[in-house]
Enzyme design. Structure first.
Site, mmCIF file in Angstrom:
data_model
loop_
_atom_site.group_PDB
_atom_site.id
_atom_site.type_symbol
_atom_site.label_atom_id
_atom_site.label_comp_id
_atom_site.label_asym_id
_atom_site.label_seq_id
_atom_site.Cartn_x
_atom_site.Cartn_y
_atom_site.Cartn_z
ATOM 1 N N HIS A 105 -10.546 6.907 1.707
ATOM 2 C CA HIS A 105 -9.175 6.802 1.195
ATOM 3 C C HIS A 105 -9.116 5.756 0.089
ATOM 4 C CE1 HIS A 105 -9.468 3.503 4.092
ATOM 5 N NE2 HIS A 105 -8.568 2.889 3.364
ATOM 6 N N HIS A 146 -10.725 0.835 -2.811
ATOM 7 C CA HIS A 146 -12.078 0.806 -2.257
ATOM 8 C C HIS A 146 -13.094 1.534 -3.134
ATOM 9 C CE1 HIS A 146 -10.327 -0.641 1.438
ATOM 10 N NE2 HIS A 146 -9.738 0.498 1.763
ATOM 11 N N ASP A 204 0.802 -1.239 0.000
ATOM 12 C CA ASP A 204 0.000 0.000 0.000
ATOM 13 C C ASP A 204 0.833 1.286 0.000
ATOM 14 O OD1 ASP A 204 -1.870 -1.981 0.275
ATOM 15 O OD2 ASP A 204 -2.859 -1.148 2.031
ATOM 16 N N HIS A 247 -17.399 2.558 0.532
ATOM 17 C CA HIS A 247 -16.877 1.392 1.260
ATOM 18 C C HIS A 247 -17.284 1.403 2.733
ATOM 19 C CE1 HIS A 247 -13.672 -1.421 2.789
ATOM 20 N NE2 HIS A 247 -14.204 -2.088 1.789
ATOM 21 N N CYS A 307 -2.026 -2.891 7.404
ATOM 22 C CA CYS A 307 -1.892 -3.752 6.223
ATOM 23 C C CYS A 307 -0.600 -4.559 6.203
ATOM 24 C CB CYS A 307 -2.105 -2.935 4.965
ATOM 25 S SG CYS A 307 -3.834 -2.376 4.866
ATOM 26 N N LYS A 334 -7.059 -4.891 -3.210
ATOM 27 C CA LYS A 334 -7.817 -5.471 -2.090
ATOM 28 C C LYS A 334 -8.736 -4.428 -1.485
ATOM 29 C CE LYS A 334 -4.038 -4.341 1.002
ATOM 30 N NZ LYS A 334 -4.735 -3.304 1.766
ATOM 31 N N ASP A 358 -4.487 -0.802 -1.910
ATOM 32 C CA ASP A 358 -5.785 -0.621 -1.265
ATOM 33 C C ASP A 358 -6.703 0.020 -2.307
ATOM 34 O OD1 ASP A 358 -6.745 -1.212 1.381
ATOM 35 O OD2 ASP A 358 -6.893 0.928 1.827
HETATM 36 C C1 VGL Z 1 -4.602 0.601 5.634
HETATM 37 C C2 VGL Z 1 -6.215 1.429 7.022
HETATM 38 C C3 VGL Z 1 -7.159 1.322 6.040
HETATM 39 C C4 VGL Z 1 -3.174 0.217 5.443
HETATM 40 C C5 VGL Z 1 -5.538 0.470 4.628
HETATM 41 O O1 VGL Z 1 -2.691 0.213 4.300
HETATM 42 O O2 VGL Z 1 -2.505 -0.065 6.455
HETATM 43 N N1 VGL Z 1 -4.955 1.074 6.821
HETATM 44 N N2 VGL Z 1 -6.818 0.835 4.844
HETATM 45 ZN ZN ZN Z 2 -8.253 0.849 3.294
#
Ligand code: VGL
Ligand code: ZN
Length: 211
Positions: free
Chosen positions: A88, A55, A15, A59, A159, A114, A53
């Site tokens: 996000h 979404h 991510d 979401h 993540c 994901k 990430d």
């Molecule tokens: C993440 C919170 C929400 C991450 C992703 O990449 O750690 N954290 N979505």
């Molecule tokens: Zn996320």
């Protein structure tokens, strides 16, 4: 002695996206500090995978979808407790893109997206938050003969940690490259993540020890 990545090793860059960098919608403090070590690591591994990430705009993990709730509050969902986040990494948005100019993208042989199902989050690159639905990453790595994954990116306590834990659960050795990760650290999440990772046999290393 530094360890030299071999054919059985794969770097997983988690991510490394605009929304998690300073100025992003879910900015991780000092998140841009992971870019240089992640780039250097990517050059040392023959096998590189990235997670992204990804979404939909509505979401379920977004606080904006739950009237009266604010970011970083918790909510009980059918699959378990969920941290609510600022919007996000919305599919196709600038914030969902990888860090600008990231050369590691060219090294990556696979990008696993994901969190694309509205009703289920996925911190892990292996399994969604229902703890059932696979992303396909374990099968991909197994078919390629990978036995050990090295993880870097954002964020250590979400993540990166969940991906490392699921790597162990899927039978891979897992190493978190500490200086190439940064944490969100909400509600003691960083200490909790490290405790879980240690229990699961995830090891930690600095990037200077790899090469
Ligand atoms: C993440 C919170 C929400 C991450 C992703 O990449 O750690 N954290 N979505
Ligand atoms: Zn996320």
């Amino acid at each position: 002695m530094p360890i030299t990545p071999a054919e059985i090793d794969c770097l997983v860059i988690v991510d490394l996206q605009v929304d998690f960098l300073p100025g992003g919608r879910l900015a991780v403090a000092d998140g841009d500090a992971v870019i240089a070590p992640a780039e250097a690591l990517a050059g040392r591994f023959a096998n590189v995978v990235m997670t992204q990430d990804w979404h939909p705009a509505d979401h379920i993990s977004f606080a904006s979808q739950h009237p009266g709730k604010a970011p970083f509050e918790m909510l009980a969902l059918d699959y378990g407790p969920q941290v609510l986040w600022p919007d996000h990494c919305v599919i196709g948005s600038e914030g969902a893109a990888f860090a600008p100019g990231l050369k590691a993208v060219e090294r990556a042989q696979l990008v696993i997206r994901k969190g694309f199902r509205r009703g289920v989050d996925s911190y892990s690159g292996f399994r969604e938050a229902d703890r059932q639905t696979p992303t396909g990453l374990a099968g991909y790595l197994r078919e390629r003969g990978i036995e050990r994954v090295f993880l870097c990116g954002l964020a250590t306590d979400f993540c990166v940690a969940w991906t490392a834990l699921d790597a162990r659960a899927a039978g891979f050795a897992a190493v978190v490259v500490e200086d190439a990760c940064r944490a969100i650290d909400t509600n003691n999440s960083l200490a909790a993540a490290w405790a879980e990772m240690e229990k699961a046999g995830v090891s930690r290393m600095n990037s200077a020890a790899i090469g």
